[in-house]
Enzyme design. Sequence first.
Site, PDB file in Angstrom:
ATOM      1  N   SER A   8       0.476  -0.881  -0.082  1.00 52.98           N
ATOM      2  CA  SER A   8       0.038   0.073   0.313  1.00 52.98           C
ATOM      3  C   SER A   8       0.647   1.516   0.068  1.00 52.98           C
ATOM      4  O   SER A   8       0.492   2.316  -0.216  1.00 52.98           O
ATOM      5  CB  SER A   8      -1.207  -0.086   0.896  1.00 52.98           C
ATOM      6  OG  SER A   8      -1.860  -1.194   1.377  1.00 52.98           O
ATOM      7  N   THR A   9       1.644   1.118   0.536  1.00 51.43           N
ATOM      8  CA  THR A   9       2.970   2.233   0.507  1.00 51.43           C
ATOM      9  C   THR A   9       4.232   2.370   0.202  1.00 51.43           C
ATOM     10  O   THR A   9       4.739   1.136  -0.331  1.00 51.43           O
ATOM     11  CB  THR A   9       2.850   2.697   2.038  1.00 51.43           C
ATOM     12  OG1 THR A   9       4.188   2.233   3.011  1.00 51.43           O
ATOM     13  CG2 THR A   9       1.504   3.392   2.829  1.00 51.43           C
TER      14      THR A   9
END
Length: 184
Positions: A8-9
Amino acid sequence: MLDNARVSTQQQDLSRQLDMLKQNHCIEILTEKLSGTRADRPELLRLKDKVRPGDTIIIESFSRLGRSTKDLIELVEFFETKGVKLISLKENFDTNTPQGKLMLTVFQAFSQFERDIIAQRTKEGLESARARGRKGGRPKVKDRSIEKALKLYDSKEYSISEIVGMTGISQATLYRYIRIRAVK
């Protein structure tokens, strides 16, 4: 086999997912470091464009594929209609097995159930609004605006966006009336 790994990041690490995919002899691995809440993930779009009937997609887990349950169901259905097998390592899900086909049927049933519930709520909301004297639907477009838009279109001097700007009607409405006129 096409394979998908996502975190996600930018700070998160794909190593664990990549190791799992490599252990399963994956030929091509697509990776992304973007939030799953984004619908326009470039590598997912690339994967959807790239797959062909008979391909197999291996994912580390469903949470790495879809943004939500609804999104996941839609993606599984998309791959199924394309004739693409989907394997999730963590959930031990394979659309090529009887158990996987059963789960796919359950996913599709839940998806249909959700669509039916939404349709029912919409119908109830419209009935409630009508009971209070409110009308639903699109606002009527004035005949003068449509006639003006069609005349501007016929002149071939203006682009569709210019006509929309001058008349205040939408592109969809203009195209609909152009089609209606062509059928007559």
